[in-house]
Design an enzyme around this catalytic site. Sequence first.
Site, PDB file in Angstrom:
ATOM      1  N   ASP A   1     -14.413  -6.212   2.716  1.00 15.93           N
ATOM      2  CA  ASP A   1     -14.083  -7.327   3.603  1.00 15.93           C
ATOM      3  C   ASP A   1     -14.340  -7.030   5.076  1.00 15.93           C
ATOM      4  O   ASP A   1     -14.204  -7.926   5.912  1.00 15.93           O
ATOM      5  CB  ASP A   1     -12.644  -7.802   3.394  1.00 15.93           C
ATOM      6  CG  ASP A   1     -11.591  -6.746   3.710  1.00 15.93           C
ATOM      7  OD1 ASP A   1     -11.956  -5.612   4.073  1.00 15.93           O
ATOM      8  OD2 ASP A   1     -10.388  -7.065   3.583  1.00 15.93           O
ATOM      9  N   ARG A   2     -14.711  -5.799   5.408  1.00 13.55           N
ATOM     10  CA  ARG A   2     -14.988  -5.468   6.811  1.00 13.55           C
ATOM     11  C   ARG A   2     -16.465  -5.178   7.011  1.00 13.55           C
ATOM     12  O   ARG A   2     -17.204  -4.935   6.059  1.00 13.55           O
ATOM     13  CB  ARG A   2     -14.152  -4.260   7.251  1.00 13.55           C
ATOM     14  CG  ARG A   2     -12.661  -4.498   7.158  1.00 13.55           C
ATOM     15  CD  ARG A   2     -11.856  -3.325   7.667  1.00 13.55           C
ATOM     16  NE  ARG A   2     -10.431  -3.566   7.485  1.00 13.55           N
ATOM     17  CZ  ARG A   2      -9.488  -3.244   8.352  1.00 13.55           C
ATOM     18  NH1 ARG A   2      -9.819  -2.652   9.482  1.00 13.55           N
ATOM     19  NH2 ARG A   2      -8.230  -3.508   8.116  1.00 13.55           N
TER      20      ARG A   2
ATOM     21  N   THR B   1      -2.346 -10.606  14.286  1.00  8.29           N
ATOM     22  CA  THR B   1      -3.211  -9.841  13.401  1.00  8.29           C
ATOM     23  C   THR B   1      -2.787 -10.074  11.954  1.00  8.29           C
ATOM     24  O   THR B   1      -1.614 -10.100  11.628  1.00  8.29           O
ATOM     25  CB  THR B   1      -3.133  -8.347  13.743  1.00  8.29           C
ATOM     26  OG1 THR B   1      -3.651  -8.156  15.063  1.00  8.29           O
ATOM     27  CG2 THR B   1      -3.918  -7.508  12.761  1.00  8.29           C
TER      28      THR B   1
ATOM     29  N   LYS C   1     -11.664 -12.239   4.980  1.00  6.79           N
ATOM     30  CA  LYS C   1     -12.785 -11.759   5.773  1.00  6.79           C
ATOM     31  C   LYS C   1     -13.854 -11.240   4.818  1.00  6.79           C
ATOM     32  O   LYS C   1     -13.572 -10.909   3.673  1.00  6.79           O
ATOM     33  CB  LYS C   1     -12.348 -10.696   6.769  1.00  6.79           C
ATOM     34  CG  LYS C   1     -11.496  -9.570   6.249  1.00  6.79           C
ATOM     35  CD  LYS C   1     -11.065  -8.669   7.408  1.00  6.79           C
ATOM     36  CE  LYS C   1     -10.092  -7.584   6.965  1.00  6.79           C
ATOM     37  NZ  LYS C   1      -8.708  -8.087   6.860  1.00  6.79           N
TER      38      LYS C   1
ATOM     39  N   ARG D   1       0.841  -1.199   0.000  1.00  4.42           N
ATOM     40  CA  ARG D   1       0.000   0.000   0.000  1.00  4.42           C
ATOM     41  C   ARG D   1       0.870   1.239   0.000  1.00  4.42           C
ATOM     42  O   ARG D   1       1.747   1.390   0.857  1.00  4.42           O
ATOM     43  CB  ARG D   1      -0.923   0.032   1.222  1.00  4.42           C
ATOM     44  CG  ARG D   1      -1.981  -1.040   1.217  1.00  4.42           C
ATOM     45  CD  ARG D   1      -2.893  -0.931   2.419  1.00  4.42           C
ATOM     46  NE  ARG D   1      -3.784  -2.074   2.507  1.00  4.42           N
ATOM     47  CZ  ARG D   1      -4.571  -2.326   3.539  1.00  4.42           C
ATOM     48  NH1 ARG D   1      -4.574  -1.509   4.579  1.00  4.42           N
ATOM     49  NH2 ARG D   1      -5.357  -3.378   3.544  1.00  4.42           N
TER      50      ARG D   1
ATOM     51  N   LYS E   1      -2.205  -6.713  -3.924  1.00  3.59           N
ATOM     52  CA  LYS E   1      -1.756  -7.885  -3.182  1.00  3.59           C
ATOM     53  C   LYS E   1      -1.998  -9.141  -4.008  1.00  3.59           C
ATOM     54  O   LYS E   1      -2.839  -9.159  -4.914  1.00  3.59           O
ATOM     55  CB  LYS E   1      -2.438  -7.994  -1.825  1.00  3.59           C
ATOM     56  CG  LYS E   1      -3.902  -8.393  -1.843  1.00  3.59           C
ATOM     57  CD  LYS E   1      -4.380  -8.664  -0.417  1.00  3.59           C
ATOM     58  CE  LYS E   1      -5.835  -9.133  -0.390  1.00  3.59           C
ATOM     59  NZ  LYS E   1      -6.247  -9.553   0.963  1.00  3.59           N
TER      60      LYS E   1
ATOM     61  N   SER F   1      -8.012  -1.297   0.883  1.00  3.95           N
ATOM     62  CA  SER F   1      -8.983  -1.650   1.911  1.00  3.95           C
ATOM     63  C   SER F   1      -9.778  -0.440   2.383  1.00  3.95           C
ATOM     64  O   SER F   1     -10.467   0.207   1.607  1.00  3.95           O
ATOM     65  CB  SER F   1      -8.290  -2.358   3.078  1.00  3.95           C
ATOM     66  OG  SER F   1      -9.228  -2.861   3.988  1.00  3.95           O
ATOM     67  N   HIS F   2      -9.656  -0.094   3.660  1.00  2.13           N
ATOM     68  CA  HIS F   2     -10.442   0.967   4.264  1.00  2.13           C
ATOM     69  C   HIS F   2      -9.753   2.320   4.175  1.00  2.13           C
ATOM     70  O   HIS F   2     -10.268   3.308   4.717  1.00  2.13           O
ATOM     71  CB  HIS F   2     -10.714   0.627   5.729  1.00  2.13           C
ATOM     72  CG  HIS F   2      -9.463   0.370   6.514  1.00  2.13           C
ATOM     73  ND1 HIS F   2      -8.661  -0.724   6.271  1.00  2.13           N
ATOM     74  CD2 HIS F   2      -8.858   1.062   7.503  1.00  2.13           C
ATOM     75  CE1 HIS F   2      -7.623  -0.696   7.086  1.00  2.13           C
ATOM     76  NE2 HIS F   2      -7.717   0.374   7.842  1.00  2.13           N
TER      77      HIS F   2
ATOM     78  N   ASP G   1     -13.079  -2.253   0.153  1.00  2.00           N
ATOM     79  CA  ASP G   1     -13.007  -3.446  -0.685  1.00  2.00           C
ATOM     80  C   ASP G   1     -13.968  -4.541  -0.258  1.00  2.00           C
ATOM     81  O   ASP G   1     -13.934  -5.642  -0.804  1.00  2.00           O
ATOM     82  CB  ASP G   1     -11.582  -3.988  -0.731  1.00  2.00           C
ATOM     83  CG  ASP G   1     -11.100  -4.542   0.604  1.00  2.00           C
ATOM     84  OD1 ASP G   1     -11.582  -4.069   1.651  1.00  2.00           O
ATOM     85  OD2 ASP G   1     -10.223  -5.427   0.609  1.00  2.00           O
TER      86      ASP G   1
ATOM     87  N   GLU H   1     -10.684  -7.882  15.664  1.00  2.00           N
ATOM     88  CA  GLU H   1     -11.378  -6.736  16.243  1.00  2.00           C
ATOM     89  C   GLU H   1     -11.526  -5.580  15.273  1.00  2.00           C
ATOM     90  O   GLU H   1     -12.353  -4.705  15.473  1.00  2.00           O
ATOM     91  CB  GLU H   1     -10.654  -6.262  17.508  1.00  2.00           C
ATOM     92  CG  GLU H   1      -9.209  -5.869  17.310  1.00  2.00           C
ATOM     93  CD  GLU H   1      -9.021  -4.552  16.602  1.00  2.00           C
ATOM     94  OE1 GLU H   1      -9.842  -3.634  16.813  1.00  2.00           O
ATOM     95  OE2 GLU H   1      -8.059  -4.442  15.825  1.00  2.00           O
TER      96      GLU H   1
ATOM     97  N   ASP I   1     -16.567  -1.743   4.026  1.00  2.00           N
ATOM     98  CA  ASP I   1     -15.471  -0.811   3.751  1.00  2.00           C
ATOM     99  C   ASP I   1     -15.137  -0.742   2.260  1.00  2.00           C
ATOM    100  O   ASP I   1     -15.896  -1.222   1.416  1.00  2.00           O
ATOM    101  CB  ASP I   1     -14.238  -1.205   4.559  1.00  2.00           C
ATOM    102  CG  ASP I   1     -13.598  -2.500   4.084  1.00  2.00           C
ATOM    103  OD1 ASP I   1     -14.349  -3.366   3.603  1.00  2.00           O
ATOM    104  OD2 ASP I   1     -12.370  -2.646   4.180  1.00  2.00           O
TER     105      ASP I   1
END
Length: 544
Positions: free
Chosen positions: A282-283, A345, A377, A22, A126, A113-114, A280, A365, A278
């Site tokens: 996944d959250r 993580t 996820k 990133r 990735k 991502s976010h 992409d 989390e 989010d």
Amino acid sequence: MNVRRIDTTPFPGQRPGTSGLRKRVAQFRQPHYLENFVQAVFDTAPALRGGTLVLGGDGRYHNRDAVQTILRLAASNGVNRVIVGKGGILSTPAASCVIRGWAAQGGIILSASHNPGGPDADFGVKYNLDSGGPAPAAATEAIYRCTQEISRYFTVDAADVDLEEIGIVTLGAMTIEVIDPVADYAALMESLFDFNRIAEAFRSGALSVCFDGMNAVTGPYAREILERRLGACNGSVIRGEPLEDFGGAHPDPNLVHAPELVTLMQQPDAPTLGAASDGDGDRNMILGRGAYVTPSDSLAVLAENAHLIPGYAQGLAGVARSMPTSRAVDRVARALEIPCYETPTGWKYFGNLLDAGHITLCGEESFGTGSNHIREKDGLWAVLMWLNILAVRKTTVGDVLSHHWQVYGRTYYTRHDYEGIATNAAEALMQTLRDRLKHLAGENLDQLAVETADDFHYVDPVDGSVADRQGIRICFEGGGRVIYRLSGTGTSGATLRVYVEGHESDPLRHDLDPQRVLADYISAANHLAQITKFTGRVAPDVIT
């Protein structure tokens, strides 16, 4: 079609993290930069030559250009077939689904991502394996080493490929199959959940939903599944059109960055369920009418109720959580008499456990939850889990939480983020804590006594691989816990994350505000790490 070799030079320091590489868009737009990284993927993944590659991203700024660049590199590196989402779009969960469903040899996912999007914001890339999961440390390290040594990449001179029509096109000898980015994923969801029961709850008015797509990739997936297939009211999906800059908003599903949804769910006539995903896809964030579900509690509730879902009716092999995630799911696992694993993580650490059949559900989390249906996820999957549970139990989110706390007690939990701090200051803070670890056990802070203190060390139970220095854990007598980690998801400076939890077997005895309930632990966390001294900050930037 002529393959061209182009000389290039290494780009020092572009080590991919647990979520890939990133950087700022401007960095990716440098001559040869993206090509350097992608060529390193092809050089270190020989199975792609003659094989099938899945390609797509979250639609953020630079997504379209990057897809075309990667298609040219793929054609010149002997890839036989590329499966790409229409318009270059694939959510991260959908990409994992397609890799597995089409038996691809790997996938390249374009997303940060976010993180915010736009010409002055972030981009990412990735590599995922044939399992559909993120490349493990050995693979990312091999890619990194290659980027440090690479002296050439291969491409072709060709016009951009038309990705706006579903169908098959060619680029030289390579076949490009443009697919509906939603179809495979939606079919998988329909195989896991009781769509008829959820749809009936929507029709009867027993269930309603508001899903905030945050101007990101999940909007079209949510509209197809929630509104078209399940019959939720038109308009149940808000901010559902993916935009290159996410509408100038921050596509991070939390209480700070989804204010419209949070305000709506505080109203007495709010929908049964509020949710957000989010950049992409996944959250997830889960809300009820006047109720916020922490990601840690969400994982525990899903484990407790998984038997109600057709795809999980046979029971769970086990569960796993990332180390900073609260221990609420541990208590459910003990009651179900199934294993519970604590990992570093990073979603890739769940991959071995899933592939080996050790676990069925897993979560972290940072608003990520998932299962063995894919190897990423999955934000919308978590929303459907909740909808299916509510449809079966015929109750509210608040009542589901209350029942869970009555059975297992309540784990109060919060995360304090200190963003964009100087990297050297953040590293000095962590090293100072590490130097003090052996002296902390038994130390008393007002009414709190330190029971144990360590730097999390993980040995993978499947392949024996080791991960060191994964976060500092300080456990207090009585069950409280404080954890410190530096996050690698940003592109500027460092983010210090401080996680605080405490358990109360009788939740009715406590104020429901976690910040007040955990005030003594929060104070101890600041004191032990000397946060103000090292960072100059008197308060966190984000509290979740």
